[in-house]
Motif scaffolding. Structure first.
Motif, PDB file in Angstrom:
ATOM      1  N   GLY A  10     -15.347   1.678  -2.759  1.00  0.00           N
ATOM      2  CA  GLY A  10     -16.254   2.319  -1.811  1.00  0.00           C
ATOM      3  C   GLY A  10     -15.721   2.291  -0.385  1.00  0.00           C
ATOM      4  N   PRO A  11     -16.349   3.024   0.470  1.00  0.00           N
ATOM      5  CA  PRO A  11     -15.810   3.230   1.806  1.00  0.00           C
ATOM      6  C   PRO A  11     -16.036   2.088   2.795  1.00  0.00           C
ATOM      7  CG  PRO A  11     -17.832   4.475   1.508  1.00  0.00           C
ATOM      8  CD  PRO A  11     -17.542   3.810   0.216  1.00  0.00           C
ATOM      9  N   GLU A  12     -17.040   1.255   2.601  1.00  0.00           N
ATOM     10  CA  GLU A  12     -17.433   0.355   3.685  1.00  0.00           C
ATOM     11  C   GLU A  12     -16.385  -0.702   4.031  1.00  0.00           C
ATOM     12  OE1 GLU A  12     -19.699  -0.482   6.239  1.00  0.00           O
ATOM     13  OE2 GLU A  12     -19.651   1.681   6.018  1.00  0.00           O
ATOM     14  N   VAL A  13     -15.900  -1.393   3.009  1.00  0.00           N
ATOM     15  CA  VAL A  13     -14.901  -2.420   3.284  1.00  0.00           C
ATOM     16  C   VAL A  13     -13.641  -2.102   2.502  1.00  0.00           C
ATOM     17  CG1 VAL A  13     -14.321  -4.859   3.084  1.00  0.00           C
ATOM     18  CG2 VAL A  13     -16.642  -4.180   3.688  1.00  0.00           C
ATOM     19  N   LEU A  14     -12.533  -2.110   3.204  1.00  0.00           N
ATOM     20  CA  LEU A  14     -11.263  -1.864   2.534  1.00  0.00           C
ATOM     21  C   LEU A  14     -10.862  -3.121   1.781  1.00  0.00           C
ATOM     22  CD1 LEU A  14      -9.330  -0.109   5.404  1.00  0.00           C
ATOM     23  CD2 LEU A  14     -10.077   0.941   3.287  1.00  0.00           C
ATOM     24  N   GLY A  15     -10.456  -2.961   0.543  1.00  0.00           N
ATOM     25  CA  GLY A  15     -10.010  -4.115  -0.219  1.00  0.00           C
ATOM     26  C   GLY A  15      -8.499  -4.171  -0.219  1.00  0.00           C
ATOM     27  N   ALA A  16      -7.971  -5.309   0.200  1.00  0.00           N
ATOM     28  CA  ALA A  16      -6.522  -5.442   0.236  1.00  0.00           C
ATOM     29  C   ALA A  16      -5.973  -5.766  -1.142  1.00  0.00           C
ATOM     30  CB  ALA A  16      -6.129  -6.527   1.225  1.00  0.00           C
ATOM     31  N   SER A  17      -6.877  -6.148  -2.058  1.00  0.00           N
ATOM     32  CA  SER A  17      -6.427  -6.685  -3.342  1.00  0.00           C
ATOM     33  C   SER A  17      -5.751  -5.642  -4.225  1.00  0.00           C
ATOM     34  CB  SER A  17      -7.617  -7.288  -4.079  1.00  0.00           C
ATOM     35  OG  SER A  17      -8.617  -6.312  -4.200  1.00  0.00           O
ATOM     36  N   GLN A  18      -6.049  -4.358  -3.969  1.00  0.00           N
ATOM     37  CA  GLN A  18      -5.437  -3.337  -4.828  1.00  0.00           C
ATOM     38  C   GLN A  18      -3.960  -3.128  -4.519  1.00  0.00           C
ATOM     39  OE1 GLN A  18      -8.510  -1.160  -3.101  1.00  0.00           O
ATOM     40  NE2 GLN A  18      -9.068  -0.140  -4.998  1.00  0.00           N
ATOM     41  N   VAL A  19      -3.528  -3.681  -3.408  1.00  0.00           N
ATOM     42  CA  VAL A  19      -2.131  -3.500  -3.028  1.00  0.00           C
ATOM     43  C   VAL A  19      -1.316  -4.690  -3.521  1.00  0.00           C
ATOM     44  CG1 VAL A  19      -0.540  -3.200  -1.090  1.00  0.00           C
ATOM     45  CG2 VAL A  19      -2.841  -2.218  -0.985  1.00  0.00           C
ATOM     46  N   PRO A  20      -0.369  -4.447  -4.436  1.00  0.00           N
ATOM     47  CA  PRO A  20       0.384  -5.564  -4.996  1.00  0.00           C
ATOM     48  C   PRO A  20       1.273  -6.235  -3.952  1.00  0.00           C
ATOM     49  CG  PRO A  20       1.335  -3.468  -5.681  1.00  0.00           C
ATOM     50  CD  PRO A  20       0.075  -3.150  -4.950  1.00  0.00           C
ATOM     51  N   VAL A  21       1.426  -7.543  -4.091  1.00  0.00           N
ATOM     52  CA  VAL A  21       2.356  -8.280  -3.225  1.00  0.00           C
ATOM     53  C   VAL A  21       3.566  -8.645  -4.080  1.00  0.00           C
ATOM     54  CG1 VAL A  21       2.689 -10.346  -1.814  1.00  0.00           C
ATOM     55  CG2 VAL A  21       0.471  -9.185  -1.826  1.00  0.00           C
ATOM     56  N   GLU A  22       4.725  -8.108  -3.720  1.00  0.00           N
ATOM     57  CA  GLU A  22       5.924  -8.322  -4.523  1.00  0.00           C
ATOM     58  C   GLU A  22       6.942  -9.160  -3.767  1.00  0.00           C
ATOM     59  OE1 GLU A  22       6.741  -4.134  -6.684  1.00  0.00           O
ATOM     60  OE2 GLU A  22       6.322  -4.007  -4.545  1.00  0.00           O
ATOM     61  N   THR A  23       7.809  -9.802  -4.517  1.00  0.00           N
ATOM     62  CA  THR A  23       8.957 -10.463  -3.899  1.00  0.00           C
ATOM     63  C   THR A  23      10.059  -9.417  -3.718  1.00  0.00           C
ATOM     64  OG1 THR A  23       9.985 -10.979  -5.996  1.00  0.00           O
ATOM     65  CG2 THR A  23       8.434 -12.608  -5.116  1.00  0.00           C
ATOM     66  N   THR A  24      11.047  -9.784  -2.924  1.00  0.00           N
ATOM     67  CA  THR A  24      12.158  -8.860  -2.701  1.00  0.00           C
ATOM     68  C   THR A  24      12.840  -8.500  -4.019  1.00  0.00           C
ATOM     69  OG1 THR A  24      12.492  -9.714  -0.474  1.00  0.00           O
ATOM     70  CG2 THR A  24      14.361  -8.583  -1.487  1.00  0.00           C
ATOM     71  N   ALA A  25      13.001  -9.485  -4.905  1.00  0.00           N
ATOM     72  CA  ALA A  25      13.644  -9.213  -6.193  1.00  0.00           C
ATOM     73  C   ALA A  25      12.814  -8.230  -7.018  1.00  0.00           C
ATOM     74  CB  ALA A  25      13.840 -10.523  -6.960  1.00  0.00           C
ATOM     75  N   GLN A  26      11.493  -8.390  -6.969  1.00  0.00           N
ATOM     76  CA  GLN A  26      10.626  -7.469  -7.726  1.00  0.00           C
ATOM     77  C   GLN A  26      10.709  -6.050  -7.165  1.00  0.00           C
ATOM     78  OE1 GLN A  26       7.080  -9.820  -7.181  1.00  0.00           O
ATOM     79  NE2 GLN A  26       6.953 -10.350  -9.371  1.00  0.00           N
ATOM     80  N   ILE A  27      10.746  -5.955  -5.854  1.00  0.00           N
ATOM     81  CA  ILE A  27      10.856  -4.623  -5.239  1.00  0.00           C
ATOM     82  C   ILE A  27      12.184  -3.985  -5.655  1.00  0.00           C
ATOM     83  CG2 ILE A  27      10.951  -3.324  -3.073  1.00  0.00           C
ATOM     84  CD1 ILE A  27       9.432  -5.744  -1.780  1.00  0.00           C
ATOM     85  N   ALA A  28      13.255  -4.784  -5.591  1.00  0.00           N
ATOM     86  CA  ALA A  28      14.579  -4.265  -5.934  1.00  0.00           C
ATOM     87  C   ALA A  28      14.603  -3.783  -7.380  1.00  0.00           C
ATOM     88  CB  ALA A  28      15.630  -5.349  -5.712  1.00  0.00           C
ATOM     89  N   ARG A  29      13.995  -4.562  -8.277  1.00  0.00           N
ATOM     90  CA  ARG A  29      13.985  -4.181  -9.695  1.00  0.00           C
ATOM     91  C   ARG A  29      13.191  -2.891  -9.889  1.00  0.00           C
ATOM     92  NH1 ARG A  29      11.247  -8.254 -12.327  1.00  0.00           N
ATOM     93  NH2 ARG A  29      12.687  -9.643 -11.234  1.00  0.00           N
ATOM     94  N   ARG A  30      12.041  -2.814  -9.213  1.00  0.00           N
ATOM     95  CA  ARG A  30      11.212  -1.614  -9.347  1.00  0.00           C
ATOM     96  C   ARG A  30      11.993  -0.379  -8.876  1.00  0.00           C
ATOM     97  NH1 ARG A  30       8.182   0.356  -5.396  1.00  0.00           N
ATOM     98  NH2 ARG A  30       7.788  -1.621  -4.333  1.00  0.00           N
ATOM     99  N   LEU A  31      12.684  -0.510  -7.761  1.00  0.00           N
ATOM    100  CA  LEU A  31      13.447   0.627  -7.242  1.00  0.00           C
ATOM    101  C   LEU A  31      14.563   1.021  -8.209  1.00  0.00           C
ATOM    102  CD1 LEU A  31      13.768  -0.174  -3.421  1.00  0.00           C
ATOM    103  CD2 LEU A  31      12.186   1.401  -4.546  1.00  0.00           C
ATOM    104  N   GLU A  32      15.204   0.008  -8.762  1.00  0.00           N
ATOM    105  CA  GLU A  32      16.317   0.268  -9.677  1.00  0.00           C
ATOM    106  C   GLU A  32      15.862   1.051 -10.904  1.00  0.00           C
ATOM    107  OE1 GLU A  32      19.073  -2.944 -11.642  1.00  0.00           O
ATOM    108  OE2 GLU A  32      19.044  -3.132  -9.449  1.00  0.00           O
ATOM    109  N   GLU A  33      14.667   0.686 -11.381  1.00  0.00           N
ATOM    110  CA  GLU A  33      14.167   1.320 -12.608  1.00  0.00           C
ATOM    111  C   GLU A  33      13.544   2.680 -12.345  1.00  0.00           C
ATOM    112  OE1 GLU A  33      11.529  -1.683 -13.986  1.00  0.00           O
ATOM    113  OE2 GLU A  33      13.161  -2.966 -14.741  1.00  0.00           O
TER     114      GLU A  33
END
Lengths: 371, 361
Positions: A10-33
């Motif tokens: 809903g619009p009233e409060v933005l939830g930060a929880s939907q945004v994943p928090v990744e480590t650098t290694a996880q980001i690198a793997r995601r980009l690679e794939e």
């Protein structure tokens, strides 16, 4: 993939929880794939002016993968907005793509060089594949048309199957998606706050499920709290819908927070590409380090900082060697005569003769000039 | 030559070590505007209950979002808006008396604007721009002395050698150089205070620090007072000795810079700190760039609110936040906060509610 209001909270409060928090290694793997989505190769953009040909972008090689957030950082006249316009094929005279290609890799079908397409051919990619969010929402939205009219116009233009009624429903969904009540479709843009206008513009950019959203300083005109709200919203939408983002700004500290990879531009060239962790802790180019040291910290102790003394180069009169040489605390003789090429680093590339070990040893503090 | 840390060590100028009267002091200052709206005339409370002090040799930051009242307060000090309530003392003298000699007032109080591209006459050489205040205020008389003074001023703002810049036009200079010309021009009249409204927000990131460092140096070497207005709390932390956080026309929290940054009490101050980009929170560091925030709009300053104006956006709001005026809490280390959360802290004690809050009509 279709987006509806119910996809997001809903619009009233933005939830930060939907945004994943990744480590650098996880980001690198995601980009690679992730498959390749957009690729510029040897791209040159030149401004043809009375005083000469201005090399606004030179030798740009950059790749964007599906779902990637690519940051492009640079200061005035670094070529960052020129590059964005070239990648999104929105450039207008006097800018000319004087060399290179911009290849788009669609979901199905073969890759296509966007630089070879006519305006008419490009139209079929606009909004459904490529869309843009500009810096000034006030200037992007038409003040004498209701939001509804502008949204419906875009939807009908780019979705042949849409009817006026279905477009109206969709317009409401899009606004709700960025936390604006659909009743505001009846508003004119000037009746919305600055932050709401910017969010409405983001909603509009997503009207036809684009694969890439180009963002040109989308939060520069708003204050920090609103900026964080808009960023949160962008990251939520991105996490849910999976589009890729090319985000251009002068604010490196902001890019470090949101980007999977960052390209640093100086004097019309990319001087370094890397993942945020490397650019924060172990940037290879002295300009990157200087730029990073130009933003006072909030969570670390304050000490005297000096930014980067001097001024950016005149693009009409670029030095023969490295364009950063006149401001560089580590310049060698070779830097004045030979332009450094981009060489691989741990997570990207950097164009510096001192990149690598010699750089790291002597440049513990990039602000102490060595001469 | 230093940032606020050196001042922290010697207790800062606000600890009574300086016997000179404050450059600016306001007590319960308010600025209300009567404006037209679709509902008829309404009162916009641009400033309410402002207690603010700026000492000689101190840099005080005003931090807050658009519409919080930062610029309005600076405009009171620059005689653009007259106060509609409360008291303003300038060097210990009531504002009305201090402003009687307008030329002298403006000599003591100089303004640095946001956009050095707009604030300098593009058709005049740097020499002319820096010379004008010297002539208007008759700082030095002879032609020779004026010329020497211009050189000295340009060198004071690190435009060296001055001869390289003196015959250039503003358009020949970078943004940072132009802003330094604007500062040199201000210094020409030996001011006591600079009012700097977002002096670096139009500049490229890499050259912002040179302007901030120049302001810090002028404070340290010449005892200049600076009112630094910004929405960038990180730069306020870098430069200022004291931070005043504004919201909805009030100073909702103020105190020594490091206390405000490391241990904020007011949820709005926390929000400002959380919302500011922080390079140390790079992606991959485990910090999320997304932040849970209320998207509720700030309260319109024409709407009367009995308690806290931030309550509708506050994640910690309690019933008493809007049912009664908020007491002002103070702590022995010079902090001041307008939030009921301070009653949970042993270092804060309540003072009386600010009268302007209750008397506002």
């Amino acid at each position: 993939m279709s987006i509806t209001a119910s996809t997001l909270s809903g619009p009233e409060v933005l939830g930060a929880s939907q945004v994943p928090v990744e480590t650098t290694a996880q980001i690198a793997r995601r980009l690679e794939e992730s498959p390749l989505l957009l690729e510029a190769k040897g791209l040159d953009v030149t401004y043809v002016t009375e005083s000469g040909e201005v090399p606004a972008c030179r030798d740009i090689d950059i790749q964007l993968r599906r779902g990637e957030i690519l940051g492009i950082a640079g200061e005035s006249a670094s070529g960052k907005s020129t590059l964005l316009n070239a990648l999104s094929r929105l450039q207008r005279a006097p800018a000319v793509t004087s060399a290179g290609t911009v290849t788009f890799h669609p979901d199905v079908g073969s890759p296509v060089d966007l630089t070879a397409l006519t305006e008419d051919e490009l139209r079929s990619y606009r909004w459904t594949s490529l869309s843009i969010v500009m810096q000034s929402a006030m200037a992007s939205l038409n003040p004498v048309m209701r939001l509804e009219t502008q949204f419906i116009d875009v939807i009908l233009e780019h979705d042949r199957s849409a009817t006026k009624a279905s477009a109206r429903v969709r317009a409401g969904e899009l606004l709700e998606m960025v936390g604006i009540p659909s009743a505001r479709l009846q508003s004119y843009s000037y009746q919305l706050s600055g932050g709401m206008q910017q969010r409405a513009l983001i909603a509009l950019s997503l009207a036809s499920d684009p694969e890439i959203v180009f963002m040109d300083e989308p939060t520069t005109a708003v204050d920090v709290v609103m900026q964080r709200q808009i960023l949160t919203q962008i990251l939520q939408l991105q996490a849910t819908l999976g589009f890729a983002i090319v985000f251009v700004t002068h604010d490196l500290s902001l890019l470090l927070e949101i980007s999977d990879r960052i390209a640093i531009m100086y004097g019309g060239r990319i001087v370094e590409i890397g993942m945020p962790e490397q650019l924060y802790e172990d940037a290879q180019h002295p300009y990157t380090r200087g730029l990073r040291a130009s933003f006072p910290p909030l969570s670390e102790p304050v000490r005297r900082m000096s930014g980067i003394p001097g001024t950016p180069p005149d693009l009409l009169n670029l030095p023969q060697g490295c364009s950063f040489v006149s401001r560089c605390p580590l310049a060698l003789d070779i830097c004045r005569t030979e332009r450094p090429e981009l060489e691989p680093t741990e997570t990207g590339v950097a164009a510096c003769h001192r990149s690598g070990s010699s750089n790291r040893d002597s440049a513990a503090d990039p602000k102490e000039p060595i001469s | 030559m230093s940032t606020n840390h050196d001042l922290d060590q010697n207790q800062g100028p606000d600890q009574g070590s300086d016997s000179r009267a404050p450059v600016f002091e306001t007590r319960d200052l308010s600025v209300h505007f009567r404006v037209d709206s679709p509902e008829g005339k309404v009162t916009v409370r641009a400033l309410d209950g402002i207690d603010f002090t700026l000492h000689p040799g101190e840099i005080a930051a005003l931090v807050g979002e658009s519409g919080s009242g930062k610029t309005t307060l600076a405009r009171v000090f620059s005689l653009i808006y007259p106060p509609t309530g409360g008291e303003v003392l300038v060097g210990g003298v009531p504002l009305a008396r201090a402003a009687k000699d307008e030329r002298r007032y403006y000599r003591d109080t100089q303004l640095i604007f946001q956009d050095p591209f707009a604030s300098l006459n593009a058709l005049k050489k740097i020499r002319h721009i820096v010379e004008r205040p010297l002539r208007i205020h008759r700082i030095v008389k002879s032609r020779r002395a004026v010329a020497d003074k211009v050189i000295e001023l340009l060198e004071r703002v690190n435009l060296t050698p001055a001869s390289r810049y003196i015959d250039q036009y503003p358009t020949d200079l970078s943004g940072g150089q132009r802003q330094r010309v604007a500062i040199a021009k201000s210094l020409a009249v030996n001011p006591k205070v600079l009012l700097a409204d977002e002096p670096t927000s139009m500049l490229d990131a890499s050259i912002r620090l040179e302007v901030l460092n120049l302001l810090a140096d002028l404070r340290d070497s010449e005892g200049l007072a600076v009112l630094y207005i910004t929405h960038d709390i990180a730069s306020a932390r870098y430069l200022s000795d004291r931070i005043n956080v504004m919201y909805g026309g009030r100073i909702i929290e103020s105190g020594p810079t490091e206390k405000i940054v490391s241990d904020p009490v007011h949820p709005y101050t926390r929000l400002l700190l959380d919302a500011a980009p922080d390079p140390a929170h790079f992606k991959g560091s485990g910090h999320s760039a997304a932040l849970d925030t209320s998207t509720a709009a700030p309260v319109d300053n024409s709407v009367e609110v009995l308690g806290c104006r931030f309550a509708n956006r506050c994640p910690l709001a309690r019933p008493e936040c809007t049912s009664a005026p908020i007491p002002r809490y103070t702590s022995p280390d010079g902090r001041d906060v307008l939030c009921v959360l301070a009653d949970q802290r042993s270092d804060f004690t309540p003072t009386t509610p600010t009268p302007a809050v209750t008397s506002a009509r």
